[in-house]
Motif scaffolding. Structure first.
Motif, short mmCIF file in Angstrom:
data_model
loop_
_atom_site.label_atom_id
_atom_site.label_comp_id
_atom_site.label_asym_id
_atom_site.label_seq_id
_atom_site.Cartn_x
_atom_site.Cartn_y
_atom_site.Cartn_z
N LEU A 141 4.85 -9.24 1.89
CA LEU A 141 5.18 -7.99 1.62
C LEU A 141 5.20 -6.60 3.53
O LEU A 141 5.75 -6.76 4.10
CB LEU A 141 5.23 -6.97 0.74
N GLY A 142 3.32 -7.17 3.69
CA GLY A 142 3.60 -6.18 5.07
C GLY A 142 3.46 -5.52 4.17
O GLY A 142 3.37 -4.37 3.14
N ILE A 143 4.55 -4.11 4.62
CA ILE A 143 4.38 -2.84 4.39
C ILE A 143 6.01 -2.59 3.87
O ILE A 143 6.59 -1.73 4.09
CB ILE A 143 4.21 -1.46 5.50
N GLY A 144 6.57 -4.06 3.83
CA GLY A 144 7.92 -3.68 3.56
C GLY A 144 8.34 -3.54 2.00
O GLY A 144 7.65 -3.35 0.69
N ASN A 145 9.66 -2.49 1.99
CA ASN A 145 10.36 -3.02 0.29
C ASN A 145 10.72 -4.14 -0.04
O ASN A 145 11.99 -4.56 0.42
CB ASN A 145 11.24 -1.80 -0.07
N PRO A 146 10.30 -4.34 -1.64
CA PRO A 146 10.85 -5.79 -1.98
C PRO A 146 11.92 -5.26 -1.89
O PRO A 146 12.93 -7.06 -2.26
CB PRO A 146 10.08 -6.28 -3.24
N GLU A 147 12.95 -4.55 -2.72
CA GLU A 147 14.30 -4.99 -2.52
C GLU A 147 15.20 -5.75 -1.71
O GLU A 147 16.59 -5.29 -1.58
CB GLU A 147 14.58 -2.97 -3.32
N THR A 299 -1.23 2.13 5.97
CA THR A 299 -0.69 2.49 4.72
C THR A 299 -1.12 3.31 3.84
O THR A 299 -2.46 3.08 3.85
CB THR A 299 1.09 1.63 3.79
N ASP A 300 -0.80 4.11 2.86
CA ASP A 300 -1.79 4.76 1.62
C ASP A 300 -2.21 3.70 1.26
O ASP A 300 -3.28 3.78 0.21
CB ASP A 300 -0.82 5.66 0.69
N ASP A 301 -1.71 2.13 1.06
CA ASP A 301 -2.45 1.82 -0.06
C ASP A 301 -3.18 0.00 0.96
O ASP A 301 -3.25 -0.78 1.10
CB ASP A 301 -0.90 0.86 -0.63
N GLY A 302 -3.26 0.54 2.17
CA GLY A 302 -4.58 -0.08 2.74
C GLY A 302 -3.77 -1.38 4.14
O GLY A 302 -4.28 -2.42 4.31
N HIS A 303 -2.08 -1.27 4.02
CA HIS A 303 -1.43 -2.09 4.37
C HIS A 303 -0.88 -1.60 6.33
O HIS A 303 -1.11 -0.62 6.26
CB HIS A 303 -0.14 -2.57 4.21
N TYR A 304 -1.30 -2.54 7.11
CA TYR A 304 -0.96 -2.03 8.78
C TYR A 304 0.77 -2.12 8.66
O TYR A 304 1.11 -2.95 8.25
CB TYR A 304 -1.82 -3.49 9.71
N ALA A 305 0.92 -0.93 9.64
CA ALA A 305 1.87 -0.32 9.56
C ALA A 305 2.44 -1.08 11.12
O ALA A 305 2.74 -0.61 11.64
CB ALA A 305 2.45 1.46 9.46
N GLY A 306 2.43 -2.40 11.41
CA GLY A 306 2.90 -2.63 12.09
C GLY A 306 1.38 -1.53 13.33
O GLY A 306 0.36 -1.84 12.98
#
Length: 382
Positions: A141-147, A299-306
């Protein structure tokens, strides 16, 4: 107006650099390039600009960027696009694709055609659209919303292609059912097919795949038996985007990449977010709260947001690793222009090409940018 840039350290193309060269420019075009400044005859109708040894390279081409200085290409109007175009140019990026994120539904994307179909870029040149999704893997997902990660729908893509000629690249998870049909359709319409946010392996790929989106990120990692997209990159058959901010790929792994992937298969992208060019702090990007600190946004869960850097910033990281200026020209400019069929006009400092040029010191700090016949900064001391 004619300009004669003299006493420049000119990185001409992937194989040549002139240590004390000169460049004659009229309006937007390079009229001639000279290996030695002292061999050039000056005339009264030419304005002389003594670069005093400054480095000159072609302008960068960022083919994957989501925004800059609070501006998102998901939502920007024409005025904001102009602002982004200026900020891109100031950072040495003279051409760019606007990346539309997986946060935007196909219907919302189509609403923006009235802007994208007519926009050309007031400062940095606007070369078209990169769609990152929405046909991506929920495993990556990266920072994506699975929906908002959807299964491939070829009818939607057909509708998009019928309504715009500005789509240049689409990122797809190629292992998804129906992805190959979309890949074939895109190739038939001269749109680059990039595999990313994907769990694909070698067996999932076909002849329509052109390359990989932000190598190492949002895909399976390198493995000694599982032939992942990362493994495939080292086969030197596909173009690879790399984010060389020192965060997305560790410097030691960057050395592995530079030493083992052919230089004509690599292109630097920024994948920059709205926080690029803004102070450290909290920002809302792609429906997520993100923290920018220094050269990263997470992000707050540790993913790079670009990223929050420019291609020029990324070139400095590669320079620290010992990359030559001619190789940097390939990674930052020439390879991307060649990949998109624009290398007859851009990507090297040669006679007949557009004079989109970045003037820097030896450490790649920007002193001036020349694009579309204009200087981006009014007063610069060389």
């Amino acid at each position: 107006m004619k300009y004669l840039f003299t006493h420049g350290h000119i990185i001409v193309d992937p194989y040549r650099e002139y240590m004390d060269g000169a460049i004659l420019v009229e309006d937007e075009r390079i009229i001639d390039v000279f290996p030695q400044s002292n061999k050039v005859k000056e005339t009264e109708d030419v304005k002389i600009i003594d670069l005093k040894g400054s480095l000159v390279m072609p302008g960068n081409f960022d083919t994957h960027t989501h925004g800059i200085k609070g501006i998102s290409f998901d939502t920007a109007d024409r005025e904001k696009m102009d602002e982004a175009s200026l900020e891109m140019a100031k950072s040495g990026t003279t051409s760019f694709l606007s990346s539309i994120s997986y946060d935007v539904s196909p219907d919302l994307f189509k609403e923006r055609f009235s802007l994208f179909n007519t926009y050309e870029g007031k400062y940095a040149r606007y070369e078209g659209i990169h769609m990152e999704g929405p046909y991506l893997s929920k495993k990556h997902l990266g920072i994506g919303n699975p929906e908002k990660f959807l299964m491939p729908d070829i009818n939607v893509v057909k509708d998009i292609l019928e309504n715009t000629d500005k789509l240049r690249q689409m990122t797809i998870a190629y292992e998804l059912d129906g992805a190959k049909d979309i890949g074939k359709l895109l190739k038939e319409n001269n749109v680059k097919v990039m595999c990313g946010h994907s769990d694909a392996v070698l067996g999932d790929l076909d002849e329509n795949v052109d390359g990989f989106t932000h190598l190492f990120n949002a895909m399976r990692g390198l493995h000694h038996r599982d032939i992942t997209l990362v493994n495939c990159a080292f086969m030197n058959r596909w173009m690879c985007e790399i984010i060389t901010d020192g965060n997305h790929i560790d410097r030691n792994v960057l050395k592995l990449v530079l030493n083992n992937i052919d230089r004509d298969k690599l292109m630097i992208v920024s994948d920059s977010s709205i926080a690029r060019g803004l102070p450290d702090g909290e920002y809302f990007f792609m429906s997520r709260n993100c923290i920018k600190k220094g050269t990263s946004i997470i992000t707050d869960d540790g993913h790079y947001a670009g990223s929050v850097v420019s291609i020029n910033d990324e070139m400095k990281v590669l320079r620290e690793l010992g990359t030559s200026y001619t190789d940097l020209l390939c990674y930052s400019s020439y390879n991307a222009f060649r990949f998109y069929g624009l290398d007859s006009q851009y990507g090297t400092i040669e006679k007949g090409k557009y004079a989109d040029m970045v003037i820097m010191d030896d450490d790649l700090n920007i002193r001036n940018v020349y694009v579309k016949g204009n200087f981006i900064y009014e007063h610069v001391l060389y």
